[in-house]
Design an enzyme around this catalytic site. Sequence first.
Site, mmCIF file in Angstrom:
data_model
loop_
_atom_site.group_PDB
_atom_site.id
_atom_site.type_symbol
_atom_site.label_atom_id
_atom_site.label_comp_id
_atom_site.label_asym_id
_atom_site.label_seq_id
_atom_site.Cartn_x
_atom_site.Cartn_y
_atom_site.Cartn_z
ATOM 1 C CG ASN A 70 -1.472 11.956 3.489
ATOM 2 O OD1 ASN A 70 -1.088 12.853 2.731
ATOM 3 N ND2 ASN A 70 -1.867 10.782 3.032
ATOM 4 C CB CYS A 118 -2.553 11.800 8.581
ATOM 5 S SG CYS A 118 -4.132 11.475 7.740
ATOM 6 N N GLY A 149 0.806 -1.211 0.000
ATOM 7 C CA GLY A 149 0.000 0.000 0.000
ATOM 8 C C GLY A 149 0.837 1.258 0.000
ATOM 9 C CE1 TYR A 150 -0.748 4.590 -3.891
ATOM 10 C CE2 TYR A 150 -2.729 5.437 -2.855
ATOM 11 C CZ TYR A 150 -2.049 5.052 -3.988
ATOM 12 O OH TYR A 150 -2.655 5.124 -5.209
#
Length: 343
Positions: free
Chosen positions: A310, A147, A11-12
């Site tokens: 974030n 975040c 994932g990111y």
Amino acid sequence: MLRVTVVGAGGYIGGELLRLLLGHPEIEVAGAVSSRFAGKRIDGVHPNLRSVTDLSFCAAEAVGECDAVFLALPHRVAMTQMDHWIQRSKLVVDMTGDFRLDDTEVFQRYYGEEHLAPQLLADFVPGLPELYRERLRAADLISVPGCMATAGVLALYPLVAHDLIDLRQGAQFDARTGSSGSGATAGPANLHAERSGAMRVFAPTRHRHEAEISRHLGLAAAMTATGIEAVRGVQTIGHATLRPGVDERAVRRAFRAQYAQEPFVRVVAHQRGIFRYPEPKILLGSNFCDVGYALDQDTGRLTVIGALDNLVKGGAGNALQCFNIRMGLPETLGLTFPGLHPL
């Protein structure tokens, strides 16, 4: 070298963590776990890591013992796997929402289901160095905040710590976030055709990060969250009421005193210029959180602003900062990239 594993590495957040870990001089990435991409090369999913690593993703069963495990899993998945990863590593750093709240009733209210590992909640130390640094030095279980919560907490915390606001009045937060905050497997709302040009209010009330802000600041917080066209970046704007007699000078002193020794929080208090208030655009890729404020002296109404990337200070960078503290390493190791301008 300290051997670490990233779970949810496709994932990111997982990819951003791999980027940071692969450049860390004291870390060896022992495993990059992905249920979707097991057996595929990492740089096939994270093309920015081409020539940086020859590693491939692996299955969870292939991971042996290591010094630390970072969990970048979807929300509500980490609590189903925590027992497994605790057996693989003494230190587990969780970047999901599963262990951010220490009250099962509050968790159920905000996440809509019962917590599946309530016996572990009290053992997790919040992964926010600016508030919990001493506890992090001995922590074996760390939960990195969300975040928008991180930006909101850091923006208002100096006023709470110095007893300058009326806690009975609570605080209201308006948060804006880029599309990467929804993750790499986000649904149709994140399609370019739907997201481009939009300023979409996706949580007009009761965003789950407001519960984290309430926990860390000890006040009633309300949050509205809006998705904007940016890919990265969070900006959180908070409103609170000062105690009678508190002036701009006292506010300025509180911010300066609170963050004078913090390596990754910068107080932005310029009178002029394009970037006189915290702006996430210049923070992308960095582990900095910029904070600032504006005061209406006539009404005593204070506006605080926090901005960060974030995926870094709002996630992977904060996790690595906590890891450095826990392992007795220099806190800034592997995290000194300052961001880009212009971008």
